[in-house]
Design a protein around this motif. Structure first.
Motif, PDB file in Angstrom:
ATOM      1  N   PHE A  15       0.820  -1.207   0.000  1.00  0.00           N
ATOM      2  CA  PHE A  15       0.000   0.000   0.000  1.00  0.00           C
ATOM      3  C   PHE A  15       0.858   1.263   0.000  1.00  0.00           C
ATOM      4  CE2 PHE A  15       0.784  -1.067   4.400  1.00  0.00           C
ATOM      5  CZ  PHE A  15       1.163   0.156   4.938  1.00  0.00           C
ATOM      6  N   ALA A  16       2.105   1.164   0.488  1.00  0.00           N
ATOM      7  CA  ALA A  16       2.984   2.337   0.558  1.00  0.00           C
ATOM      8  C   ALA A  16       3.206   2.931  -0.832  1.00  0.00           C
ATOM      9  CB  ALA A  16       4.317   1.952   1.195  1.00  0.00           C
ATOM     10  N   GLU A  17       3.515   2.083  -1.794  1.00  0.00           N
ATOM     11  CA  GLU A  17       3.757   2.562  -3.159  1.00  0.00           C
ATOM     12  C   GLU A  17       2.490   3.126  -3.800  1.00  0.00           C
ATOM     13  OE1 GLU A  17       7.253   0.019  -2.293  1.00  0.00           O
ATOM     14  OE2 GLU A  17       5.101  -0.219  -1.955  1.00  0.00           O
ATOM     15  N   TYR A  18       1.360   2.436  -3.579  1.00  0.00           N
ATOM     16  CA  TYR A  18       0.102   2.910  -4.164  1.00  0.00           C
ATOM     17  C   TYR A  18      -0.329   4.242  -3.556  1.00  0.00           C
ATOM     18  CZ  TYR A  18      -0.328  -1.761  -6.198  1.00  0.00           C
ATOM     19  OH  TYR A  18      -0.104  -2.898  -6.909  1.00  0.00           O
ATOM     20  N   LEU A  19      -0.211   4.356  -2.238  1.00  0.00           N
ATOM     21  CA  LEU A  19      -0.560   5.606  -1.574  1.00  0.00           C
ATOM     22  C   LEU A  19       0.304   6.752  -2.073  1.00  0.00           C
ATOM     23  CD1 LEU A  19      -1.055   4.606   2.179  1.00  0.00           C
ATOM     24  CD2 LEU A  19      -2.770   5.670   0.703  1.00  0.00           C
ATOM     25  N   ALA A  20       1.604   6.485  -2.177  1.00  0.00           N
ATOM     26  CA  ALA A  20       2.540   7.533  -2.586  1.00  0.00           C
ATOM     27  C   ALA A  20       2.235   8.024  -3.990  1.00  0.00           C
ATOM     28  CB  ALA A  20       3.969   7.017  -2.488  1.00  0.00           C
ATOM     29  N   ARG A  21       1.984   7.088  -4.906  1.00  0.00           N
ATOM     30  CA  ARG A  21       1.722   7.491  -6.292  1.00  0.00           C
ATOM     31  C   ARG A  21       0.378   8.208  -6.423  1.00  0.00           C
ATOM     32  NH1 ARG A  21       3.705   6.473 -11.412  1.00  0.00           N
ATOM     33  NH2 ARG A  21       2.169   6.492 -13.102  1.00  0.00           N
ATOM     34  N   HIS A  22      -0.640   7.674  -5.751  1.00  0.00           N
ATOM     35  CA  HIS A  22      -1.970   8.265  -5.876  1.00  0.00           C
ATOM     36  C   HIS A  22      -2.040   9.653  -5.259  1.00  0.00           C
ATOM     37  CE1 HIS A  22      -6.565   8.066  -5.297  1.00  0.00           C
ATOM     38  NE2 HIS A  22      -6.329   8.157  -6.583  1.00  0.00           N
ATOM     39  N   ASN A  23      -1.217   9.890  -4.219  1.00  0.00           N
ATOM     40  CA  ASN A  23      -1.299  11.152  -3.486  1.00  0.00           C
ATOM     41  C   ASN A  23      -0.064  12.035  -3.647  1.00  0.00           C
ATOM     42  OD1 ASN A  23      -3.903  10.890  -1.725  1.00  0.00           O
ATOM     43  ND2 ASN A  23      -2.887   8.899  -1.595  1.00  0.00           N
ATOM     44  N   THR A  24       0.815  11.673  -4.581  1.00  0.00           N
ATOM     45  CA  THR A  24       2.030  12.444  -4.860  1.00  0.00           C
ATOM     46  C   THR A  24       2.830  12.685  -3.583  1.00  0.00           C
ATOM     47  OG1 THR A  24       0.592  13.624  -6.435  1.00  0.00           O
ATOM     48  CG2 THR A  24       2.889  14.309  -6.322  1.00  0.00           C
ATOM     49  N   MET A  25       3.099  11.588  -2.862  1.00  0.00           N
ATOM     50  CA  MET A  25       3.887  11.641  -1.646  1.00  0.00           C
ATOM     51  C   MET A  25       5.282  11.077  -1.920  1.00  0.00           C
ATOM     52  SD  MET A  25       0.891   9.954   0.713  1.00  0.00           S
ATOM     53  CE  MET A  25       2.083   9.189   1.780  1.00  0.00           C
ATOM     54  N   THR A  26       6.228  11.416  -1.053  1.00  0.00           N
ATOM     55  CA  THR A  26       7.525  10.743  -1.025  1.00  0.00           C
ATOM     56  C   THR A  26       7.583   9.921   0.254  1.00  0.00           C
ATOM     57  OG1 THR A  26       8.579  12.643   0.042  1.00  0.00           O
ATOM     58  CG2 THR A  26       8.701  12.518  -2.377  1.00  0.00           C
ATOM     59  N   PHE A  27       8.395   8.884   0.245  1.00  0.00           N
ATOM     60  CA  PHE A  27       8.377   8.006   1.424  1.00  0.00           C
ATOM     61  C   PHE A  27       9.677   7.222   1.571  1.00  0.00           C
ATOM     62  CE2 PHE A  27       7.071   5.385  -2.080  1.00  0.00           C
ATOM     63  CZ  PHE A  27       7.543   4.113  -1.793  1.00  0.00           C
ATOM     64  N   VAL A  28       9.875   6.733   2.788  1.00  0.00           N
ATOM     65  CA  VAL A  28      10.907   5.745   3.103  1.00  0.00           C
ATOM     66  C   VAL A  28      10.168   4.506   3.579  1.00  0.00           C
ATOM     67  CG1 VAL A  28      12.797   5.133   4.656  1.00  0.00           C
ATOM     68  CG2 VAL A  28      12.662   7.454   3.705  1.00  0.00           C
ATOM     69  N   LYS A  29      10.423   3.367   2.959  1.00  0.00           N
ATOM     70  CA  LYS A  29       9.787   2.116   3.381  1.00  0.00           C
ATOM     71  C   LYS A  29      10.831   1.270   4.091  1.00  0.00           C
ATOM     72  CE  LYS A  29       8.365  -1.284   0.534  1.00  0.00           C
ATOM     73  NZ  LYS A  29       7.512  -2.032  -0.426  1.00  0.00           N
ATOM     74  N   GLU A  30      10.779   1.294   5.412  1.00  0.00           N
ATOM     75  CA  GLU A  30      11.708   0.517   6.237  1.00  0.00           C
ATOM     76  C   GLU A  30      10.973  -0.743   6.690  1.00  0.00           C
ATOM     77  OE1 GLU A  30      14.264  -1.312   7.658  1.00  0.00           O
ATOM     78  OE2 GLU A  30      15.136   0.634   7.126  1.00  0.00           O
ATOM     79  N   ALA A  31      11.045  -1.780   5.862  1.00  0.00           N
ATOM     80  CA  ALA A  31      10.267  -2.996   6.109  1.00  0.00           C
ATOM     81  C   ALA A  31      11.105  -4.225   5.814  1.00  0.00           C
ATOM     82  CB  ALA A  31       9.007  -2.999   5.253  1.00  0.00           C
ATOM     83  N   VAL A  32      11.123  -5.155   6.760  1.00  0.00           N
ATOM     84  CA  VAL A  32      11.851  -6.416   6.606  1.00  0.00           C
ATOM     85  C   VAL A  32      10.938  -7.555   7.043  1.00  0.00           C
ATOM     86  CG1 VAL A  32      13.852  -7.787   7.322  1.00  0.00           C
ATOM     87  CG2 VAL A  32      14.101  -5.315   6.991  1.00  0.00           C
ATOM     88  N   SER A  33      10.759  -8.533   6.188  1.00  0.00           N
ATOM     89  CA  SER A  33       9.878  -9.660   6.495  1.00  0.00           C
ATOM     90  C   SER A  33      10.362 -10.427   7.723  1.00  0.00           C
ATOM     91  CB  SER A  33       9.812 -10.612   5.298  1.00  0.00           C
ATOM     92  OG  SER A  33       9.226  -9.991   4.181  1.00  0.00           O
ATOM     93  N   GLY A  34       9.407 -10.903   8.504  1.00  0.00           N
ATOM     94  CA  GLY A  34       9.719 -11.766   9.638  1.00  0.00           C
ATOM     95  C   GLY A  34      10.164 -11.050  10.892  1.00  0.00           C
ATOM     96  N   THR A  35      10.168  -9.715  10.885  1.00  0.00           N
ATOM     97  CA  THR A  35      10.683  -8.975  12.037  1.00  0.00           C
ATOM     98  C   THR A  35       9.565  -8.593  13.003  1.00  0.00           C
ATOM     99  OG1 THR A  35      10.558  -6.903  10.762  1.00  0.00           O
ATOM    100  CG2 THR A  35      12.658  -8.080  10.768  1.00  0.00           C
ATOM    101  N   THR A  36       9.969  -8.203  14.206  1.00  0.00           N
ATOM    102  CA  THR A  36       9.012  -7.956  15.283  1.00  0.00           C
ATOM    103  C   THR A  36       9.121  -6.547  15.846  1.00  0.00           C
ATOM    104  OG1 THR A  36      10.572  -8.800  16.944  1.00  0.00           O
ATOM    105  CG2 THR A  36       9.005 -10.376  16.010  1.00  0.00           C
ATOM    106  N   LEU A  37       8.036  -6.104  16.448  1.00  0.00           N
ATOM    107  CA  LEU A  37       8.054  -4.883  17.245  1.00  0.00           C
ATOM    108  C   LEU A  37       8.993  -5.057  18.427  1.00  0.00           C
ATOM    109  CD1 LEU A  37       4.200  -4.486  17.231  1.00  0.00           C
ATOM    110  CD2 LEU A  37       5.713  -2.690  16.401  1.00  0.00           C
ATOM    111  N   VAL A  38       8.847  -6.200  19.100  1.00  0.00           N
ATOM    112  CA  VAL A  38       9.712  -6.520  20.241  1.00  0.00           C
ATOM    113  C   VAL A  38      11.167  -6.441  19.805  1.00  0.00           C
ATOM    114  CG1 VAL A  38      10.447  -8.421  21.730  1.00  0.00           C
ATOM    115  CG2 VAL A  38       8.013  -7.900  21.479  1.00  0.00           C
ATOM    116  N   ASP A  39      11.963  -5.778  20.621  1.00  0.00           N
ATOM    117  CA  ASP A  39      13.353  -5.504  20.253  1.00  0.00           C
ATOM    118  C   ASP A  39      14.225  -6.739  20.500  1.00  0.00           C
ATOM    119  OD1 ASP A  39      15.460  -4.051  19.316  1.00  0.00           O
ATOM    120  OD2 ASP A  39      15.843  -2.987  21.192  1.00  0.00           O
TER     121      ASP A  39
END
Length: 281
Positions: free
Chosen positions: A104-128
Motif C-alpha cells: 500500500f505504501a507505493e500505491y498511496l505515494a503514487r496516488h497522493n504524490t507523496m515521497t516516502f521511506v519504506k523501512e520494512a523487513v519480512s519476519g521482524t518484530t516490534l519486540v526488540d
C-alpha cells in the motif's frame, strides 16, 4: 586379572558418563547450526541473490498481474497528502512479501504524490530482539530526516512468535522493549523525540489469532494514553466482509495481500483513514 577387569569396567563407565555429558552439548550445537542455516537460507531466498526465484510462485497469482502494477495508478488531484514525506515502518505486509515487493505504501505515494521511506523487513518484530527488529532498524535511520508522519505496522510476527504482550508503562516507568507494549510505547516516544511528527499504527486485516487480537486490544489502550492515530483493519467488519472470489484475488494467504489486494482493497481504506487523520489545512 580381576584388577584389570575392574579397570576396564571403570574405563567403560567413565566413557559412558562422558558420552552422556557430551550428548546435550552436541544436540545444542546441532540445533545452533540448524538455526544459522535456516537464517542464511531465509536471507538468500527472501532478500539475497535467489529472492527472484522465491517470487516465482507469487508472480503466477492473478492478483499480481501487471494490470495491478503501481504504474497503472493515476495521481489524485488536490490530495490533502500531496507533498508529504512519510516513513512506513513494518515487516512483510508493509514490505509486500507476497506482492512482488509492492505494498500500500507505493500505491498511496503514487496516488497522493507523496515521497516516502519504506523501512520494512519480512519476519521482524516490534519486540526488540535482534538487529532487524523494528526498533533497531528505526534507530539506524537518519534522525534529521523531515518526516510529516510515521505509519507503523502492528506486526503479526509478534503474535506468531508468541512474544510477551507485557503491560503499558506507568508514569515515569521505563519501557520494556522485550514486550509488545513496551516496544510500541518506545517507538511512539522515539518518533516524537526524533522526528517530532505524528505516529499512526495500522493493524492487519482479520485473521484467526488470539495473540494478535490481544495486541489489537492493547493498541487501543495505548492510543488512549498517547493520542496516536490507529487504522484498524482487524475489527472493521465491513472492511473484512469480502466475497470468497475477492479473497482469492486479493490475498496470497491468510495474512499477505497481493498487488490487487493492496490496490483495490487496502489502499482505499488506508487513504480514507489518512485523509481523516490529516485533513487538508
Amino acid at each position: 586379572m580381576r584388577m584389570r577387569l575392574c579397570e576396564d569396567r571403570g574405563e567403560t563407565m567413565t566413557k559412558k558418563k562422558k558420552l552422556w555429558i557430551m550428548l546435550p552439548c552436541i544436540a545444542v550445537g546441532l540445533a545452533g547450526l540448524i538455526v544459522v542455516w535456516l537464517m542464511v537460507c531465509g536471507y538468500f531466498w527472501t532478500w539475497g541473490p535467489f529472492s527472484g526465484m522465491a517470487n516465482l510462485r507469487y508472480k503466477k497469482l492473478a492478483g499480481n498481474s501487471d494490470a495491478y502494477a503501481v504504474e497503472t495508478v493515476e495521481p489524485l488531484a488536490d490530495s490533502p497528502l500531496a507533498g508529504k514525506h512519510v516513513l512506513f515502518l513494518g515487516s512483510s505486509v508493509t514490505y509486500g512479501a507476497a506482492s512482488l515487493q509492492t505494498s500500500f505504501a507505493e500505491y498511496l505515494a503514487r496516488h497522493n504524490t507523496m515521497t516516502f521511506v519504506k523501512e520494512a523487513v519480512s519476519g521482524t518484530t516490534l519486540v526488540d530482539s535482534g538487529i532487524n527488529s523494528y526498533i533497531a532498524r528505526m534507530k539506524r535511520l537518519d534522525g534529521n530526516e523531515a518526516f510529516d508522519f510515521v505509519v507503523c505496522q502492528l506486526s503479526t510476527n509478534d503474535a506468531t512468535q508468541k512474544k510477551p504482550l507485557g503491560k503499558i508503562a506507568a508514569e515515569g516507568e521505563a519501557f520494556d522493549t522485550s514486550t509488545v507494549c513496551g516496544a510500541i510505547e518506545y517507538i511512539i516516544q522515539y518518533v516524537r523525540d526524533t522526528w517530532h511528527c505524528p505516529v499512526v499504527f495500522y493493524t492487519n486485516a482479520y485473521y484467526e489469532s488470539a495473540e494478535y487480537s490481544a495486541m489489537v486490544d492493547v493498541l487501543f489502550s495505548i492510543q488512549e494514553k498517547y493520542g496516536i492515530g490507529v487504522i484498524d483493519l482487524y475489527t472493521d467488519t465491513a472492511f473484512n466482509a469480502i466475497s470468497e472470489e475477492s479473497r482469492a484475488l486479493w490475498m496470497a494467504d491468510a495474512i499477505h495481500p497481493t498487488r490487487a489486494g493492496y490496490l483495490q482493497w487496502w489502499t482505499p481504506k488506508m487513504e480514507q483513514e489518512l485523509f481523516r487523520l490529516f485533513p487538508k489545512a
